[in-house]
Scaffold this motif. Structure first.
Motif, PDB file in Angstrom:
ATOM      1  N   ALA A 153     -21.129  23.758 -40.544  1.00 48.43           N
ATOM      2  CA  ALA A 153     -20.434  23.817 -39.257  1.00 48.43           C
ATOM      3  C   ALA A 153     -20.951  22.746 -38.298  1.00 48.43           C
ATOM      4  O   ALA A 153     -20.175  22.063 -37.621  1.00 48.43           O
ATOM      5  CB  ALA A 153     -20.595  25.205 -38.632  1.00 48.43           C
ATOM      6  N   LEU A 157     -19.201  19.346 -36.471  1.00 49.68           N
ATOM      7  CA  LEU A 157     -19.315  18.983 -35.062  1.00 49.68           C
ATOM      8  C   LEU A 157     -19.876  17.577 -34.902  1.00 49.68           C
ATOM      9  O   LEU A 157     -19.463  16.825 -34.014  1.00 49.68           O
ATOM     10  CB  LEU A 157     -20.210  19.986 -34.331  1.00 49.68           C
ATOM     11  CG  LEU A 157     -19.688  21.425 -34.226  1.00 49.68           C
ATOM     12  CD1 LEU A 157     -20.719  22.302 -33.538  1.00 49.68           C
ATOM     13  CD2 LEU A 157     -18.365  21.468 -33.471  1.00 49.68           C
ATOM     14  N   LEU A 353     -14.655  28.110 -36.337  1.00 51.30           N
ATOM     15  CA  LEU A 353     -15.694  27.277 -36.943  1.00 51.30           C
ATOM     16  C   LEU A 353     -16.601  28.098 -37.855  1.00 51.30           C
ATOM     17  O   LEU A 353     -17.083  27.617 -38.887  1.00 51.30           O
ATOM     18  CB  LEU A 353     -16.510  26.607 -35.842  1.00 51.30           C
ATOM     19  CG  LEU A 353     -17.520  25.534 -36.257  1.00 51.30           C
ATOM     20  CD1 LEU A 353     -16.806  24.328 -36.850  1.00 51.30           C
ATOM     21  CD2 LEU A 353     -18.370  25.109 -35.067  1.00 51.30           C
ATOM     22  N   ALA A 390     -12.543  24.317 -41.076  1.00 51.06           N
ATOM     23  CA  ALA A 390     -13.094  23.130 -40.418  1.00 51.06           C
ATOM     24  C   ALA A 390     -11.996  22.334 -39.718  1.00 51.06           C
ATOM     25  O   ALA A 390     -12.173  21.860 -38.586  1.00 51.06           O
ATOM     26  CB  ALA A 390     -13.815  22.256 -41.437  1.00 51.06           C
ATOM     27  N   ALA A 393     -10.783  24.306 -36.628  1.00 49.92           N
ATOM     28  CA  ALA A 393     -11.811  24.265 -35.592  1.00 49.92           C
ATOM     29  C   ALA A 393     -11.873  22.888 -34.944  1.00 49.92           C
ATOM     30  O   ALA A 393     -12.086  22.775 -33.729  1.00 49.92           O
ATOM     31  CB  ALA A 393     -13.170  24.633 -36.185  1.00 49.92           C
ATOM     32  N   VAL A 397     -11.745  22.374 -30.992  1.00 47.92           N
ATOM     33  CA  VAL A 397     -12.913  21.836 -30.308  1.00 47.92           C
ATOM     34  C   VAL A 397     -12.588  20.514 -29.620  1.00 47.92           C
ATOM     35  O   VAL A 397     -12.976  20.285 -28.464  1.00 47.92           O
ATOM     36  CB  VAL A 397     -14.080  21.665 -31.302  1.00 47.92           C
ATOM     37  CG1 VAL A 397     -15.222  20.884 -30.667  1.00 47.92           C
ATOM     38  CG2 VAL A 397     -14.589  23.025 -31.767  1.00 47.92           C
TER      39      VAL A 397
END
Length: 432
Positions: A153, A157, A353, A390, A393, A397
């Motif tokens: 995760a 990011l 996520l 992923a 997310a 994000v």
């Protein structure tokens, strides 16, 4: 005049400075390890789908060890039962730290992340069970979609170049820590076979000695390394998955510092082993667990066979619904006030996520489906489900990254360059 009660910090608000520093240090290594993990998984997928795929299987299935001690294992099993124990040892240390000085040390602060994590394990398991039962499949894989892979995760990011505030990262870390505990309990309780009570007794005796060494402040790696190896070997031969030994030793290590002690035994051990876990143990496990033959047929089976479909739905939908609903209801029940700079959309992004369930999901998949054909389908489902989570997310994000960047820069600003961010020098902010 009576003193007014101290106002509770808002949910996902600014972390106390020591907690912020500890989280930043832990996540820095996890992020680098996650990038190595992604690279290892990609190498495995490419390798096994080339003409040299037979070489991959030969290396993975090559056996070596000490047969007389019951330790004649394949390379794949050495990474899953041996190297991954280091990962769970570090996870045990992190859980102990959370319980003693972190977010889980008091019921008030622990309620939200624990409820969110428990819902984030129960709902994916229910998604799998319903899907598998409706399709006439095996219910044995109910635990596969339960765990969150924090390294994977964080790597996502990092690739996205996001600027999540420390509180959001800490919440994700706490979810993953509780998930790891749930995963190891599932492994210990539901995936034990042919128990050897004598070996298990030896392993527990070793853990008692380990505790006594900590209790009497005995120092020196020459005491602990041979003892840890013996506990691991006895646990393996006892019929309980050997990674349980890692978590047990991590929970025993002392996390509080004595007077004139620069670092506790848990801190020193974590400092030494965290890079080994994130940079070697987990990537090698991923290398030998992620090798799945990719064909149109195998990808189609992920969405048509009940077991792999249950895994995908559990990771993508179950995790999202479980964590978000659990967090929202717990916040309402405890009357927690969300950080006014954030929105529930941010919690939703974290919930999506958390659907990246790689390392522990692959491990439980191998334990739940011993046959090669079924294991291949489950591995493919874990990979597909994690990639879908992923991607979703990433969209959520990136949509909020401008807000995250502003909050992150405010947290990091240190105009007077005294080593303490300015935000901690304001009245009402949790400080050192």
């Amino acid at each position: 005049m009576a003193a007014t009660p101290r106002e509770r910090s808002p949910f996902l608000g600014v972390l106390p400075l020591p907690e912020r520093n500890a989280v930043a240090q832990a996540l820095r290594t996890e992020t680098v390890g996650g990038l190595v993990l992604l690279a290892a998984a990609l190498v495995a997928l490419v390798w096994v789908n080339t003409p040299w795929g037979d070489t991959y299987e030969q290396i993975r299935d090559f056996h070596f060890g000490i047969p007389a001690l019951g330790l004649d294992l394949s390379v794949g099993h050495w990474t899953a039962d041996g190297l991954l124990t280091v990962f769970f040892l570090v996870a045990g240390i992190e859980l102990k730290r959370e319980l003693v000085v972190g977010e889980l040390r008091t019921p008030a602060t622990a309620a939200l992340p624990v409820i969110a994590a428990v819902c984030g394990m129960a709902v994916p398991a229910a998604f799998y069970a319903v899907t598998a039962a409706a399709g006439g499949g095996s219910l044995g894989g109910w635990a596969v979609p339960m765990a969150t892979d924090i390294a994977f995760a964080l790597a996502v990011l990092a690739v996205l170049s996001t600027h999540l505030p420390a509180a959001l990262r800490a919440f994700l870390l706490t979810l993953a820590v509780v998930d790891d505990l749930g995963g190891i309990l599932v492994i210990a309780i539901f995936f034990t076979s042919d128990l050897n009570l004598a070996a298990l007794g030896g392993a527990f005796a070793g853990l008692i000695v380990f505790y006594a060494l900590q209790r009497f402040r005995v120092r020196g790696w020459w005491w602990y390394v041979p003892l840890a190896v013996a506990i691991w070997a006895l646990m393996y031969n006892g019929g309980v998955h050997a990674t349980v030994a890692g978590v047990a030793m991590g929970l025993i290590l002392r996390t509080t510092r004595d007077k004139n002690e620069a670092a506790s035994p848990a801190e020193r051990t974590s400092h030494l082993l965290h890079p080994l876990s994130a940079g070697l143990a987990v990537p090698l496990f991923a290398l030998f667990a992620s090798g799945v033959t990719i064909t149109a047929t195998s990808l189609g089976q992920v969405f048509t066979e009940p077991e792999p479909l249950g895994v995908v739905l559990g990771l993508v939908a179950g995790k999202t619904i479980g964590i978000f609903a659990g967090t929202y209801l717990a916040a309402r029940f405890t009357r927690a006030r969300l950080n006014p700079d954030l929105a529930w959309a941010d919690v939703l992004a974290l919930a999506v996520l958390a659907g990246i369930g790689f390392t522990v999901a692959l491990l439980i998949g191998e334990l739940a489906f011993p046959s090669d054909a079924a294991a291949e389908q489950i591995k493919a489902a874990v990979l597909v489900g994690s990639l879908i989570a992923a991607a979703l997310a990433a969209l959520l994000v990136k949509r909020r990254n401008g807000i995250y960047r502003r909050l992150y820069e405010e947290e990091e600003r240190d105009a007077d360059q005294d080593g303490i961010p300015d935000i901690y020098q304001r009245a009402g902010t949790p400080g050192p």
